[in-house]
Structure formats: structure tokens, C-alpha cells
Scaffold this motif. Structure first.
Motif, PDB file in Angstrom:
ATOM      1  N   LEU A   9      43.009  47.693  27.867  1.00 41.46           N
ATOM      2  CA  LEU A   9      43.750  48.730  27.721  1.00 41.46           C
ATOM      3  C   LEU A   9      42.957  50.146  27.404  1.00 41.46           C
ATOM      4  O   LEU A   9      42.811  51.227  28.155  1.00 41.46           O
ATOM      5  N   LEU A  67      45.763  48.915  42.026  1.00 40.93           N
ATOM      6  CA  LEU A  67      46.577  49.192  40.795  1.00 40.93           C
ATOM      7  C   LEU A  67      47.571  48.008  40.377  1.00 40.93           C
ATOM      8  O   LEU A  67      47.653  47.703  39.285  1.00 40.93           O
ATOM      9  N   ALA A  68      48.198  47.514  41.423  1.00 48.28           N
ATOM     10  CA  ALA A  68      49.374  46.571  41.288  1.00 48.28           C
ATOM     11  C   ALA A  68      48.534  45.180  40.642  1.00 48.28           C
ATOM     12  O   ALA A  68      48.939  44.630  39.807  1.00 48.28           O
ATOM     13  N   LEU A 112      47.304  45.873  36.856  1.00 44.73           N
ATOM     14  CA  LEU A 112      48.649  45.565  36.104  1.00 44.73           C
ATOM     15  C   LEU A 112      48.962  44.195  35.909  1.00 44.73           C
ATOM     16  O   LEU A 112      49.312  43.701  34.879  1.00 44.73           O
ATOM     17  N   LEU A 158      46.475  42.680  33.797  1.00 46.91           N
ATOM     18  CA  LEU A 158      46.706  42.746  32.244  1.00 46.91           C
ATOM     19  C   LEU A 158      47.748  41.938  31.832  1.00 46.91           C
ATOM     20  O   LEU A 158      47.544  41.464  30.409  1.00 46.91           O
ATOM     21  N   SER A 184      37.798  50.970  34.745  1.00 43.78           N
ATOM     22  CA  SER A 184      38.813  50.593  34.477  1.00 43.78           C
ATOM     23  C   SER A 184      39.019  49.152  35.097  1.00 43.78           C
ATOM     24  O   SER A 184      39.413  48.209  34.767  1.00 43.78           O
TER      25      SER A 184
END
Length: 287
Positions: free
Chosen positions: A99, A117-118, A121, A124, A241
Motif C-alpha cells: 500500500l 487498476l482492477a 486491487l 492486494l 505502484s
């Protein structure tokens, strides 16, 4: 390219952690690290020489700072394992380490494609689920509210996340020399911890001896150094990221190897985590 390099780093980190864990089963964490870290330093030093690049003071400074952060994270993580259940400590540390680079990347203006991005996530969530393991033994108790497993796990994760961020800050101007400085920072932290433990009465566990254990320790150190190099290339060829999150999937590799080598049964939550990891990586790849 960043996806391939980051996943390669995750693979190398995962195998290195598995081999290092095998060594610590017959010795102790510090004794294993006192083999693994110098080997990694030697591998990176030789690789940096072969590149023919000249180190810069700035890149070495960032690299050494990254190594101090990574070494502190490792020491804090093992301390957290002694203070709290692994099922809580491992996922908290893993998520915190992923994070922080995401937050820094977003603050710097990084923007991910919706599909990517999906995938990030989902990865994560997968990192947290895959890292959930049962505690292997009794947990130490401390009277200090600041010395507890979950809190220290978060601190270790922040330290690992700082390593990811600072390696990015080192840039590529100095070739692989920032990684040599980082490994020197790791060794500094391990040496200090080694000295402190010795001053308190010595190190528990037997030494790392025998061809098999020494070989595993050497291989673990070499693979960990290779993982550092792959992440370094990944983060300098793409977004911080994205590189950090994909690299942080390494617990999935360690879990799978433990399943194969020791017939350790995967918990339902870990199987779900592996499935989500595959889904997340797929979305990142096609995005």
C-alpha cells in the motif's frame, strides 16, 4: 516489460524465502541471514562490476537507505511473529508493504488504466489472503502496548514499502551499484542485531553447517539478490505502484513450494488468494 520483471522478482523472492525458511528450521534466523546477506552482496557486487557503470554518490545514498529500511523491516517482522499470530502478522505486513508504494505512486501522479487498476486491487486482496497462515507456536506477551504483533507487523510492512520506494528513488544512473549499497545496508542491520543478541547471552539454535544447508543458504542469498535486481529493473521501467504490487505477490510462491515440498495443506482462504492472484495478474497483463 514491467509486469514480466516484477513477476520474475516475485518468483525469485518467493523461492529465496522458501529456501531461507528451510535453513532457519535447522538453525536460527540471524545465523541464516549471516550467510544469505553476504552472498547476496557478493552476487550484486560482481554483477555491478560487469555492467561497467560508475556509481554516483546520490544513487549509493538512496540504495543504502533502502537497505537499512529493508533490514529493519526484516528484523521487525520476525519480532512481530514472536508477538502475534502469524495469521494476522503476515497479511498485515504484506499489505502495508504494497500500500505504501501505491500511495507514493498516486501522490506522484501515477494513473493506472481501469483494467490494470482492477487487477492491482485484486492482487492486494490476494496478497492478504495468501499470507494468512496458522501460528506454529505460543505467542510471547509484552506489557508494552507498542510491542505487539499487529502493530509491529504494520511497522515491518512500512519498512518493506520504504525499500520499494527508495530503490525507485535511486534511479538508474549508477547501474546496479544502488543495490550493492542496499545489500550493505541490510548487512549493517543484521550485524547490529547479531551484536546485540550476542551481548545479551548468545544466539539460540545450531549453526548453518553441512553441504545441504550451506548450499540452500547460498542459493537463497543469490536468488534474493536476483529478485532485488529484477525489481530494480521493473520499477525503473514502469510505474512504482504496479511494480511494487506485483512483486509483493511473492508469498504465493512460498506457499506453493511449502505445499509441494512439505505437503503443507493450503487453507481455504489461501486457495482463494491464489485464485485471486491469478485473476489479478491476468487483468494487469491484458490491461
Amino acid at each position: 516489460m514491467v509486469t514480466i520483471l516484477a513477476l520474475g522478482a516475485a518468483l525469485s523472492y518467493g523461492v529465496a524465502d522458501f529456501l531461507g525458511g528451510t535453513v532457519t528450521r535447522h538453525s536460527s534466523t540471524l545465523k541464516a541471514l549471516f550467510w544469505c546477506v553476504p552472498v547476496g552482496l557478493a552476487v550484486l557486487f560482481g554483477s555491478a562490476l560487469l555492467t561497467g557503470r560508475v556509481p554516483t554518490a546520490t544513487s549509493l545514498t538512496w540504495g543504502f537507505a533502502a537497505g537499512l529500511a529493508g533490514g529493519a523491516g526484516l528484523m521487525t517482522f520476525y519480532r512481530a511473529l514472536a508477538r502475534g499470530p502469524m495469521s494476522v502478522v503476515a497479511p498485515v505486513s504484506a499489505l502495508a508493504s504494497a500500500l505504501l508504494p501505491i500511495a507514493v505512486g498516486v501522490a506522484r501522479g501515477e494513473r493506472l488504466d481501469p483494467t490494470v487498476l482492477a487487477g492491482v486491487l485484486i492482487c492486494l486482496v490476494a496478497i492478504g489472503l495468501v499470507s494468512m497462515e496458522k501460528s506454529d507456536g505460543p505467542v510471547e506477551r509484552s506489557g508494552s502496548p507498542l510491542d505487539n504483533g499487529p502493530l509491529m507487523a504494520g511497522v515491518s510492512g512500512v519498512c518493506f514499502g520504504l525499500f520499494f520506494v527508495l530503490v525507485k528513488a535511486a534511479g538508474t544512473g549508477g547501474g546496479l551499484w544502488p543495490l550493492v549499497a542496499a545489500r550493505a545496508g541490510n548487512l549493517t542491520v543484521v550485524a547490529i542485531a547479531f551484536a546485540v543478541v550476542l551481548a545479551r547471552g548468545g544466539l539460540p539454535g545450531t549453526g548453518v553447517s553441512g553441504r545441504r544447508l550451506i548450499g540452500l543458504a547460498v542459493l537463497s542469498g543469490a536468488l534474493d539478490a536476483s529478485a532485488n535486481a529484477l525489481y530494480y529493473l521493473a520499477v525503473n521501467s514502469g510505474l512504482l505502484s504496479l511494480a511494487a504490487v506485483l512483486t509483493s505477490l511473492y508469498p504465493a510462491i512460498t506457499v506453493l513450494l511449502a505445499r509441494i515440498a512439505y505437503s503443507e495443506r493450503l487453507r481455504a482462504v489461501q486457495r482463494l488468494g491464489l485464485a485471486l492472484a491469478a485473476t489479478g495478474v491476468t487483468l494487469v497483463t491484458i490491461g
